[in-house]
Each structure stands twice: as C-alpha cells, then as structure tokens.
Design a protein around this motif. Structure first.
Motif, PDB file in Angstrom:
ATOM      1  N   TYR A   1      -0.396  -1.771  -4.783  1.00  0.00           N
ATOM      2  CA  TYR A   1       0.273  -2.115  -5.834  1.00  0.00           C
ATOM      3  C   TYR A   1       1.088  -3.704  -5.832  1.00  0.00           C
ATOM      4  CZ  TYR A   1       0.450   2.714  -6.817  1.00  0.00           C
ATOM      5  OH  TYR A   1       0.344   4.158  -7.133  1.00  0.00           O
TER       6      TYR A   1
ATOM      7  N   VAL B   1      -1.755  -0.110 -10.443  1.00  0.00           N
ATOM      8  CA  VAL B   1      -2.894  -0.027  -9.260  1.00  0.00           C
ATOM      9  C   VAL B   1      -3.867  -1.021  -9.288  1.00  0.00           C
ATOM     10  CG1 VAL B   1      -4.638   1.636  -7.873  1.00  0.00           C
ATOM     11  CG2 VAL B   1      -2.420   2.493  -9.013  1.00  0.00           C
TER      12      VAL B   1
ATOM     13  N   GLN C   1     -10.568  -1.829  -9.225  1.00  0.00           N
ATOM     14  CA  GLN C   1     -11.655  -2.252  -8.172  1.00  0.00           C
ATOM     15  C   GLN C   1     -12.795  -2.805  -9.004  1.00  0.00           C
ATOM     16  OE1 GLN C   1     -11.515  -1.460  -4.936  1.00  0.00           O
ATOM     17  NE2 GLN C   1      -9.654  -0.314  -4.936  1.00  0.00           N
TER      18      GLN C   1
ATOM     19  N   LYS D   1      -2.772   3.432  -2.251  1.00  0.00           N
ATOM     20  CA  LYS D   1      -3.202   2.549  -3.521  1.00  0.00           C
ATOM     21  C   LYS D   1      -2.275   1.259  -3.214  1.00  0.00           C
ATOM     22  CE  LYS D   1      -3.888   6.563  -6.383  1.00  0.00           C
ATOM     23  NZ  LYS D   1      -3.326   7.403  -7.311  1.00  0.00           N
TER      24      LYS D   1
ATOM     25  N   ILE E   1       0.787  -1.096  -0.047  1.00  0.00           N
ATOM     26  CA  ILE E   1       0.170  -0.138  -0.092  1.00  0.00           C
ATOM     27  C   ILE E   1       0.926   1.395   0.020  1.00  0.00           C
ATOM     28  CG2 ILE E   1      -1.777   1.402   1.033  1.00  0.00           C
ATOM     29  CD1 ILE E   1      -2.944  -1.499   0.172  1.00  0.00           C
TER      30      ILE E   1
END
Length: 188
Positions: free
Chosen positions: A155, A185, A188, A153, A149
């Motif tokens: 990764y 990233v 979602q 974000k 994090i």
C-alpha cells in the motif's frame, strides 16, 4: 439495610463523578513512563512536518501547556503510559490528548475519545484510510507513510505534508510511478 443501600448509592455516585466508569485514562504515578509507546518504549525522535516543540496538534489550543498553575498544582512525568485499555500519553499537568491526531516527538498518533492510542487501520469521518503501526518495532502506534507491506500486500500512504499526510492513496498512480487499485493495493 436502608442505611447500607444509602451508602452504596453514595459510593456509586462518587465513583461515577470521579470518572471510574468513563473508560478514560487516569493519571497513575505508579505506571512506568516511556518516551515512546510499546513494550520496548524505544525509538528515535524525528524532525517532522511542523516547526517548534516536539508536541503539538491540529487544533490551536492550550491543552498541552505544561506550565505550573500555582501552589496546589501537581506535576506528572510527561510520557507514554499503559493501562489495561491500552496505551495513552500524559502531559505534565495530568491531562492527555483524546479524540484526535497528535504530533508527539516527531510522530503522528491518533487517539480515541477515551484518550487511548488507536492501532491498525483507521478510517476518518471523510472516509480517508490511515494505518497506525500495530507492531512494537520502535514506531508503535505511529502513522505510516510511503510504501508499507500490510498482510502481504503493498500500500502507498501519502508522504506530502499537505493536510493529507498518511492518507492511503487509492485508484491513482503513486508519485514513484506505480498504480494502486480502489482498495489501495499495488496493481500487479
């Protein structure tokens, strides 16, 4: 006046030849030596992707050979040191790694041309991105792998020791089944 100018030129030449203005780290026995970089200088040594001693690099050279070179050689305490330009690592012979990756005590680190530890995002000449931990949490400066994090974000950095260890994965499905975008990233 002319004599003073000559002395000044001589002093400047000596300083230049000695590396005073080079920006490189310099052996200084008064600096505290730590096993790991960072103000806390703590951490755990891990068995990493390479066999053998705790210090090796990507290149087959003898720059980190700590052998005694004779009666006039000087021995330094091997370890991490701090200068105003940043953290650097010194070998027992007074030299230090520069301009490359270095595997030290179970962790990968990246050094600039002056021998100082790089922190944060690093982009190699091929354009591959890596993240070097800027937080003094016991893994300061080391290459991050797996899920991380960063600035809120998620990764994913390659965990395979396949020559691309630590490389940010982009526009793929991670080994655990999640998709990451072109910026690396988590989608979602």
């Amino acid at each position: 006046m002319r004599k003073t100018q000559g002395k000044l030129v001589l002093i400047l030449c000596c300083l230049l030849l000695s590396g005073f203005f080079s920006g490189r780290a310099a052996a200084d026995e008064t600096q505290a030596v730590r096993k790991f970089p960072g103000i806390h200088g703590s951490g755990t040594t891990f068995r990493g992707p390479m066999e053998g001693p705790g210090s090796s690099d990507c290149w087959d050279d003898d720059e980190d050979d700590d052998d005694d070179d004779g009666p006039n050689s000087h021995s330094y305490e091997r370890g991490w040191r701090y200068s105003p330009a940043g953290w650097w690592y010194q070998y027992g012979d007074g030299t230090w790694p520069s301009d490359g990756w270095k595997y030290l005590d179970g962790r990968w680190y990246r050094f600039d041309q002056g021998g100082h530890l790089l922190l944060g995002w690093y982009i190699d000449p091929r354009g591959d991105r890596y993240y070097l931990n800027p937080v003094d949490d016991g893994t300061f400066g080391s290459m991050r792998i797996g899920w991380q994090i960063i600035d809120g974000k998620a990764y994913y950095f390659n965990t395979m020791s396949d020559g691309l260890l630590g490389k940010l994965l982009v526009s793929v499905v991670t080994p655990d089944g999640y998709s990451v975008g072109a910026d690396g990233v988590l989608k979602q």
